[in-house]
Design a protein around this motif. Structure first.
Motif, PDB file in Angstrom:
ATOM      1  N   GLU A  39      52.966  35.153  35.214  1.00 51.12           N
ATOM      2  CA  GLU A  39      52.470  34.900  36.605  1.00 51.12           C
ATOM      3  C   GLU A  39      52.032  33.823  37.403  1.00 51.12           C
ATOM      4  O   GLU A  39      52.438  33.227  38.440  1.00 51.12           O
ATOM      5  N   ARG A  40      51.223  33.570  36.355  1.00 48.90           N
ATOM      6  CA  ARG A  40      50.297  32.191  36.298  1.00 48.90           C
ATOM      7  C   ARG A  40      51.255  30.908  35.783  1.00 48.90           C
ATOM      8  O   ARG A  40      51.541  30.384  36.721  1.00 48.90           O
ATOM      9  N   LEU A  48      46.245  37.369  38.160  1.00 42.76           N
ATOM     10  CA  LEU A  48      47.891  37.162  37.540  1.00 42.76           C
ATOM     11  C   LEU A  48      47.858  37.345  36.824  1.00 42.76           C
ATOM     12  O   LEU A  48      46.747  36.644  35.233  1.00 42.76           O
ATOM     13  N   ALA A  72      48.055  39.170  43.547  1.00 41.56           N
ATOM     14  CA  ALA A  72      46.713  38.667  42.392  1.00 41.56           C
ATOM     15  C   ALA A  72      46.306  39.070  43.034  1.00 41.56           C
ATOM     16  O   ALA A  72      45.013  40.425  42.353  1.00 41.56           O
ATOM     17  N   ARG A  80      51.012  35.984  44.666  1.00 42.17           N
ATOM     18  CA  ARG A  80      49.196  35.750  45.728  1.00 42.17           C
ATOM     19  C   ARG A  80      48.575  36.698  46.060  1.00 42.17           C
ATOM     20  O   ARG A  80      47.151  37.570  45.898  1.00 42.17           O
ATOM     21  N   THR A  81      49.663  37.766  46.211  1.00 43.18           N
ATOM     22  CA  THR A  81      48.720  38.897  47.146  1.00 43.18           C
ATOM     23  C   THR A  81      48.625  39.874  46.037  1.00 43.18           C
ATOM     24  O   THR A  81      47.890  40.664  46.846  1.00 43.18           O
ATOM     25  N   LEU A 109      54.037  30.631  39.416  1.00 42.74           N
ATOM     26  CA  LEU A 109      53.188  29.706  40.177  1.00 42.74           C
ATOM     27  C   LEU A 109      52.904  28.369  39.908  1.00 42.74           C
ATOM     28  O   LEU A 109      53.258  27.418  40.691  1.00 42.74           O
ATOM     29  N   GLU A 136      55.886  32.475  45.992  1.00 42.18           N
ATOM     30  CA  GLU A 136      53.937  32.145  46.386  1.00 42.18           C
ATOM     31  C   GLU A 136      53.501  32.840  46.830  1.00 42.18           C
ATOM     32  O   GLU A 136      52.749  33.572  46.076  1.00 42.18           O
ATOM     33  N   HIS A 137      53.702  33.501  48.270  1.00 40.56           N
ATOM     34  CA  HIS A 137      53.275  34.882  48.751  1.00 40.56           C
ATOM     35  C   HIS A 137      52.461  35.528  48.421  1.00 40.56           C
ATOM     36  O   HIS A 137      52.068  36.144  48.184  1.00 40.56           O
ATOM     37  N   GLU A 154      54.786  26.004  42.460  1.00 38.42           N
ATOM     38  CA  GLU A 154      54.245  25.301  42.947  1.00 38.42           C
ATOM     39  C   GLU A 154      55.001  23.893  42.375  1.00 38.42           C
ATOM     40  O   GLU A 154      55.541  22.904  43.839  1.00 38.42           O
TER      41      GLU A 154
END
Length: 63
Positions: free
Chosen positions: A34-35, A30, A24, A21-22, A38, A17-18, A42
């Motif tokens: 990727e969305r 994203l 992105a 997000r990084t 993610l 996840e990190h 989650e």
């Protein structure tokens, strides 16, 4: 799944996840894939944390 396996899994999910997000932040957002990933991460993370909490509660009441 043993407690340490659950915490290892949680750590792996958080790491991925990190990374997403990084990435992105550095690439302007994203992609749709990727969305989706993610959101899946989650959901998996929520389930793993819930499982860990249930295991901890059972262990506490077994003592």
């Amino acid at each position: 799944m043993a407690g340490h396996e659950i915490t290892d899994r949680i750590a792996d999910l958080i790491d991925e996840e990190h990374r997403l997000r990084t990435g992105a932040l550095h690439h302007g957002g994203l992609t749709s894939d990727e969305r989706r990933r993610l959101k899946d991460l989650e959901r998996q993370l929520d389930a793993a944390v819930d499982l860990l909490h249930r295991r901890q509660a059972l262990a506490a009441f077994d003592d």
